[in-house]
Design a protein around this motif. Structure first.
Motif, PDB file in Angstrom:
ATOM      1  N   CYS A  91       0.831  -1.207   0.000  1.00 60.89           N
ATOM      2  CA  CYS A  91       0.000   0.000   0.000  1.00 60.89           C
ATOM      3  C   CYS A  91       0.864   1.255   0.000  1.00 60.89           C
ATOM      4  CB  CYS A  91      -0.938  -0.007   1.207  1.00 60.89           C
ATOM      5  SG  CYS A  91      -1.979  -1.467   1.283  1.00 60.89           S
ATOM      6  N   PHE A  94       1.055   3.584   3.164  1.00 65.64           N
ATOM      7  CA  PHE A  94      -0.135   4.297   3.673  1.00 65.64           C
ATOM      8  C   PHE A  94      -0.954   3.416   4.618  1.00 65.64           C
ATOM      9  CE2 PHE A  94      -0.670   8.334   1.314  1.00 65.64           C
ATOM     10  CZ  PHE A  94       0.406   8.228   0.449  1.00 65.64           C
ATOM     11  N   GLY A  95      -0.790   2.105   4.529  1.00 69.02           N
ATOM     12  CA  GLY A  95      -1.642   1.205   5.303  1.00 69.02           C
ATOM     13  C   GLY A  95      -1.000   0.775   6.611  1.00 69.02           C
ATOM     14  N   PHE A 101      -3.622  -4.915   1.991  1.00 68.10           N
ATOM     15  CA  PHE A 101      -4.557  -5.155   0.883  1.00 68.10           C
ATOM     16  C   PHE A 101      -3.795  -5.671  -0.328  1.00 68.10           C
ATOM     17  CE2 PHE A 101      -6.566  -2.104   3.629  1.00 68.10           C
ATOM     18  CZ  PHE A 101      -7.917  -2.399   3.594  1.00 68.10           C
ATOM     19  N   LEU A 103      -5.332  -6.773  -3.731  1.00 64.83           N
ATOM     20  CA  LEU A 103      -6.594  -6.939  -4.465  1.00 64.83           C
ATOM     21  C   LEU A 103      -6.573  -8.121  -5.435  1.00 64.83           C
ATOM     22  CD1 LEU A 103      -9.316  -5.434  -4.447  1.00 64.83           C
ATOM     23  CD2 LEU A 103      -8.519  -4.105  -6.396  1.00 64.83           C
ATOM     24  N   HIS A 314      -4.589  10.593  -2.465  1.00 64.39           N
ATOM     25  CA  HIS A 314      -5.369   9.345  -2.397  1.00 64.39           C
ATOM     26  C   HIS A 314      -6.634   9.401  -1.556  1.00 64.39           C
ATOM     27  CE1 HIS A 314      -1.963   7.688  -4.412  1.00 64.39           C
ATOM     28  NE2 HIS A 314      -1.165   7.754  -3.357  1.00 64.39           N
ATOM     29  N   VAL A 315      -7.024  10.599  -1.065  1.00 62.58           N
ATOM     30  CA  VAL A 315      -8.295  10.659  -0.328  1.00 62.58           C
ATOM     31  C   VAL A 315      -9.446  10.420  -1.308  1.00 62.58           C
ATOM     32  CG1 VAL A 315      -9.826  12.075   1.082  1.00 62.58           C
ATOM     33  CG2 VAL A 315      -7.353  12.201   1.415  1.00 62.58           C
ATOM     34  N   THR A 317     -10.354   9.886  -5.731  1.00 64.20           N
ATOM     35  CA  THR A 317      -9.725   9.477  -6.986  1.00 64.20           C
ATOM     36  C   THR A 317      -9.387  10.684  -7.852  1.00 64.20           C
ATOM     37  OG1 THR A 317     -11.927   9.134  -7.927  1.00 64.20           O
ATOM     38  CG2 THR A 317     -10.807   7.209  -7.045  1.00 64.20           C
TER      39      THR A 317
ATOM     40  N   ILE B 109     -10.237   2.981   2.885  1.00 63.54           N
ATOM     41  CA  ILE B 109      -9.495   1.979   2.107  1.00 63.54           C
ATOM     42  C   ILE B 109      -8.789   2.603   0.893  1.00 63.54           C
ATOM     43  CG2 ILE B 109      -9.826  -0.024   0.589  1.00 63.54           C
ATOM     44  CD1 ILE B 109     -11.602  -1.229   2.800  1.00 63.54           C
ATOM     45  N   PRO B 110      -9.420   3.524   0.153  1.00 60.07           N
ATOM     46  CA  PRO B 110      -8.658   4.122  -0.953  1.00 60.07           C
ATOM     47  C   PRO B 110      -7.357   4.774  -0.465  1.00 60.07           C
ATOM     48  CG  PRO B 110     -10.988   4.593  -1.203  1.00 60.07           C
ATOM     49  CD  PRO B 110     -10.821   3.974   0.162  1.00 60.07           C
ATOM     50  N   TYR B 111      -7.418   5.468   0.649  1.00 62.42           N
ATOM     51  CA  TYR B 111      -6.211   6.119   1.191  1.00 62.42           C
ATOM     52  C   TYR B 111      -5.237   5.092   1.756  1.00 62.42           C
ATOM     53  CZ  TYR B 111      -3.309   9.466   3.711  1.00 62.42           C
ATOM     54  OH  TYR B 111      -2.249  10.211   4.160  1.00 62.42           O
ATOM     55  N   MET B 112      -5.772   4.153   2.534  1.00 56.33           N
ATOM     56  CA  MET B 112      -4.899   3.168   3.188  1.00 56.33           C
ATOM     57  C   MET B 112      -4.171   2.285   2.183  1.00 56.33           C
ATOM     58  SD  MET B 112      -6.803   1.923   6.687  1.00 56.33           S
ATOM     59  CE  MET B 112      -8.129   1.004   5.906  1.00 56.33           C
ATOM     60  N   THR B 113      -4.698   2.198   0.953  1.00 56.19           N
ATOM     61  CA  THR B 113      -4.038   1.377  -0.061  1.00 56.19           C
ATOM     62  C   THR B 113      -3.206   2.236  -1.006  1.00 56.19           C
ATOM     63  OG1 THR B 113      -5.967   1.517  -1.529  1.00 56.19           O
ATOM     64  CG2 THR B 113      -5.874  -0.355  -0.020  1.00 56.19           C
ATOM     65  N   GLY B 114      -2.987   3.493  -0.657  1.00 55.09           N
ATOM     66  CA  GLY B 114      -2.223   4.359  -1.540  1.00 55.09           C
ATOM     67  C   GLY B 114      -2.880   4.504  -2.903  1.00 55.09           C
ATOM     68  N   GLY B 115      -4.198   4.449  -2.926  1.00 56.47           N
ATOM     69  CA  GLY B 115      -4.940   4.622  -4.171  1.00 56.47           C
ATOM     70  C   GLY B 115      -5.129   3.344  -4.977  1.00 56.47           C
ATOM     71  N   ALA B 116      -4.676   2.203  -4.442  1.00 55.32           N
ATOM     72  CA  ALA B 116      -4.740   0.955  -5.219  1.00 55.32           C
ATOM     73  C   ALA B 116      -6.151   0.356  -5.256  1.00 55.32           C
ATOM     74  CB  ALA B 116      -3.760  -0.071  -4.651  1.00 55.32           C
ATOM     75  N   VAL B 117      -6.958   0.639  -4.253  1.00 56.69           N
ATOM     76  CA  VAL B 117      -8.296   0.042  -4.180  1.00 56.69           C
ATOM     77  C   VAL B 117      -9.336   1.162  -4.155  1.00 56.69           C
ATOM     78  CG1 VAL B 117      -9.849  -1.445  -2.860  1.00 56.69           C
ATOM     79  CG2 VAL B 117      -7.394  -1.958  -2.933  1.00 56.69           C
ATOM     80  N   LYS B 118     -10.288   1.105  -5.081  1.00 58.53           N
ATOM     81  CA  LYS B 118     -11.354   2.104  -5.119  1.00 58.53           C
ATOM     82  C   LYS B 118     -12.574   1.598  -4.350  1.00 58.53           C
ATOM     83  CE  LYS B 118     -10.219   3.948  -9.711  1.00 58.53           C
ATOM     84  NZ  LYS B 118      -9.687   2.929 -10.617  1.00 58.53           N
ATOM     85  N   ASP B 172     -16.127   7.165  -8.643  1.00 56.38           N
ATOM     86  CA  ASP B 172     -15.273   6.104  -8.101  1.00 56.38           C
ATOM     87  C   ASP B 172     -14.989   6.284  -6.615  1.00 56.38           C
ATOM     88  OD1 ASP B 172     -15.050   4.571 -10.373  1.00 56.38           O
ATOM     89  OD2 ASP B 172     -13.245   5.588 -11.099  1.00 56.38           O
ATOM     90  N   ASP B 173     -15.485   7.358  -6.035  1.00 53.84           N
ATOM     91  CA  ASP B 173     -15.287   7.604  -4.596  1.00 53.84           C
ATOM     92  C   ASP B 173     -16.532   7.208  -3.818  1.00 53.84           C
ATOM     93  OD1 ASP B 173     -12.790   8.916  -5.055  1.00 53.84           O
ATOM     94  OD2 ASP B 173     -13.894  10.721  -5.642  1.00 53.84           O
TER      95      ASP B 173
END
Lengths: 322, 340
Positions: A91, A94-95, A101, A103, A314-315, A317, B109-118, B172-173
């Motif tokens: 991540c 950030f995690g 995660f 995916l 990343h808050v 998109t 989750i979007p933040y915690m994954t550094g943008g990897a998961v929407k 997507d948010d």
């Protein structure tokens, strides 16, 4: 049924133990600056999962998640890098250790106790919507099993016959509260009947017993019969988190169980005595695993933390919050 | 309103506008699914999902048990599987039993994954006072807005209810879409703004405020049901010689400070009308944000008119004392306009 041998599972347990010890080194050196929850003593459960899940199947784990990540096939390097809060982590740093995660492998975690099963239920519902014969595994501890999401999720899974496998790691302690003091029934597996679910309790120090029972649970859920509840008993070898003074458990009992009931030692003895493994070649394989983990640790230690200027990214998109 | 545009006003209520938007999105995108209580068989207690289950089936429009913790978490799992879930929390007041998955999972989750998961999830829910007392009358947009990671949208017109729901599903948010119970059953023709609702699909911007009435004496910033109340108040005040610029926020997160500040720089007087609680909330955020941006010399006078920090009472005589409506808004504007 999985084709993995006892030796395969033992070596996976060795890899898990060495991984957790690498994380311990990161705590000792203050490279990991948050709290860390290690699964030492619970390796036989995670290694029992091997061979039954593919990337199509989901696994949602807890704050104590490293072993489950390894069992789900998450690569060691980006996993350890995330735990060490590095930009090379899964991540990007950030995690951190509680928020892992991956995916593509349908692996995720939450740091909130009791919150895994609702998310796993969503994966199980996706299997229904898409017509895939996949399952979703939600992990909880004996503590998390007393949160409301356990009941809500299993009730929905039971009523819709969704392929949810609930894996309860009963390590006897919810931080400082013992299982007997917090739970109305003698076991957690017996709750399965309330949800029209398959249920079983198994010795979580016995990797083959876990593997056999987990295989049954997955088969049951995958076949469309509904959810399964597998309770695996174990003992939390360390404090709730690294740094926990752990004054609330009887020290004599704790020391005896760590000495006499270590799943790694129990399984090794089985591999040598019952499996007839050559101790020399086994030791060589153990050393190779230790070397692999050391190599990853050394590389992770050289990696950089994320660029501090990215803290507001990343808050959303697109656009910013303010 | 011209005769030609009168003819374009359809005989639909706001709930039908919402259902129409969801219907069009579900029809064009098989990944859109709905979870919630009484959304299928009954079509929603306010009718915002009417007809959807019959059209798309019980799997895509799932009537859930009363298990908000489980079905909000299901949306998180579904989002990780590539779905675009819409979750209905019947009354916003119920968020207390399931905020966990909303703010700790979907929003982070979007933040915690550094943008990897929407997390393309819409949490739609009904707020607002309609005489239902303390546990069924709250707005709570300020509560959500305090927590990072969610877009918070609060439409006020039939046009925006449809267009912003479509845009929320398309986003997507994670989006919290807060309806007002006092608007849902009103006919489009009864609105003074945004009453023309096209039959076809369209998207309305999620992050822009709208100046609905230009004015020069007072900037009145509001949202949801009090937009209509404020427009009515502004018409009365115009006859008294007070020129009110009415801004419909539409979005709480993000806040459109460009539009707010352009108006405040012109009028020098800022009134925030908010049906949510006053303390630690939206009104304080807007006033502070405006002052930070345009300076204390430009913002000469500020006033907040919101629900004082008490639960909403049952009796109408009590409720009228604390909930902003046209008459109290007029009083607040007069008070602010009198300051030189």
């Amino acid at each position: 049924m999985s084709t993995l041998t006892l030796r395969d599972r033992y070596l996976a347990m060795v890899r898990m133990r060495r991984f957790e010890e690498a994380c311990l080194a990161g705590v000792a050196d203050r490279e990991i600056h948050g709290e860390v929850h290690l699964g030492i003593g619970q390796e036989a459960i995670a290694a029992g999962l091997l061979g039954y899940l593919t990337d199509e199947d989901a696994l949602v784990s807890t704050h104590r998640n490293h072993l489950h990540a390894l069992a789900k096939g998450v690569p060691m390097y980006p996993l350890m890098a995330e735990i060490f809060e590095k930009r090379t982590g899964l991540c990007g740093g950030f995690g951190g250790h509680m928020h892992i995660f991956d995916l593509p492998r349908r692996f995720s975690t939450t740091g909130i106790v009791g919150s895994t099963l609702p998310v796993a239920l969503g994966h199980a519902y996706a299997a229904r919507l898409s017509g895939r014969a996949s399952v979703a595994v939600g992990v909880t501890g004996d503590g998390g099993a007393n949160a409301g999401g356990f009941h809500e999720s299993l009730n929905i899974a039971g009523s819709l016959r969704l392929p949810l496998v609930v894996l309860i790691e009963n390590n006897e302690w919810a931080i400082s509260v013992p299982f007997e003091e917090s739970t109305a029934t003698a076991t957690l597996a017996e709750r399965a009947v309330s949800y029209r679910a398959w249920g079983k309790r198994v010795d979580g120090l016995d990797v083959l017993a876990v593997a056999s029972a987990f295989g049954e649970a997955v088969d049951y859920a995958r076949s469309g019969l509904g959810p399964a509840v597998l309770e695996a008993t174990c003992y939390r070898f360390r404090g709730h988190y690294e740094g926990d003074p752990d004054m609330y458990r009887p020290a004599g009992d704790r020391d005896a169980r760590r000495r006499d009931r270590d799943p790694l030692l129990i399984t090794r003895e089985s591999v040598v005595v019952e499996g007839g493994a050559d101790p020399v070649s086994l030791a060589q394989e153990e050393q190779a695993i230790a070397d692999e983990v050391d190599t990853v640790l050394a590389a992770v230690r050289r990696d950089l933390m994320p660029d501090g200027m990215q803290a507001r990214d990343h808050v959303f998109t697109r656009g910013t919050a303010r | 309103m011209s005769i030609a545009s009168e003819a374009a006003v359809r005989n639909v209520n706001v709930s039908q506008c919402v259902a129409e938007a969801i219907n069009l999105e579900m029809d064009r995108d098989a990944s859109v699914v709905m979870l919630g209580e009484d959304i299928g068989r009954s079509g929603g207690v306010f009718g915002t999902t009417r007809g959807l289950q019959r059209q798309f089936g019980p799997d895509r429009v799932r009537d859930t048990p009363i298990s908000e913790m489980a079905f909000t978490g299901m949306a998180v799992g579904l989002a990780m599987e590539g779905y675009r879930p819409i979750v209905e929390i019947m009354f916003v007041d119920f968020i207390g039993v399931c905020l966990e998955q909303v703010y700790n999972a979907a929003a982070k989750i979007p933040y915690m994954t550094g943008g990897a998961v929407k997390m393309p999830i819409v949490f739609k829910t009904a707020g607002g006072c309609i005489g239902s007392a303390a546990q069924h009358s709250q707005c709570l947009w300020g509560l959500f807005a305090h927590l990072p990671g969610m877009r918070i949208v609060v439409p006020s017109s039939p046009y925006d209810y449809k267009g912003m729901m479509a845009a929320a599903i398309d986003s997507d948010d994670p989006v919290v879409f807060i309806e007002h119970k006092g608007l849902l059953l009103r006919k489009a023709g009864s609105f003074a703004h945004g009453r023309e609702v096209p039959r076809e699909r369209y998207l309305a911007a999620l992050d822009r405020a709208a100046v609905l009435r230009p004015g020069s004496d007072v900037t009145l910033v509001t949202l949801s049901l009090t937009v209509g109340e404020s427009l009515a108040a502004a018409a009365v005040l115009a006859d008294e010689g007070i020129s009110v610029e009415v801004i419909d926020l539409r979005s709480v997160v993000p806040l459109d400070f460009d539009t707010i500040c352009a108006s405040v720089a012109k009028t020098g007087r800022l009134l925030v009308v908010d049906e949510d609680y006053l303390g630690f909330g939206l009104s304080g955020e807007i006033v502070t944000g405006a002052v930070e941006r345009v300076g204390t010399s430009a913002v000469r006078h500020v006033l907040r008119h919101g629900v004082p920090d008490v639960p909403v009472p049952a009796a109408l005589s009590l409720e009228q004392q604390i909930v902003p409506r046209q008459a109290s808004i007029e009083r607040a504007v007069r008070k602010l306009a009198s300051r030189s």
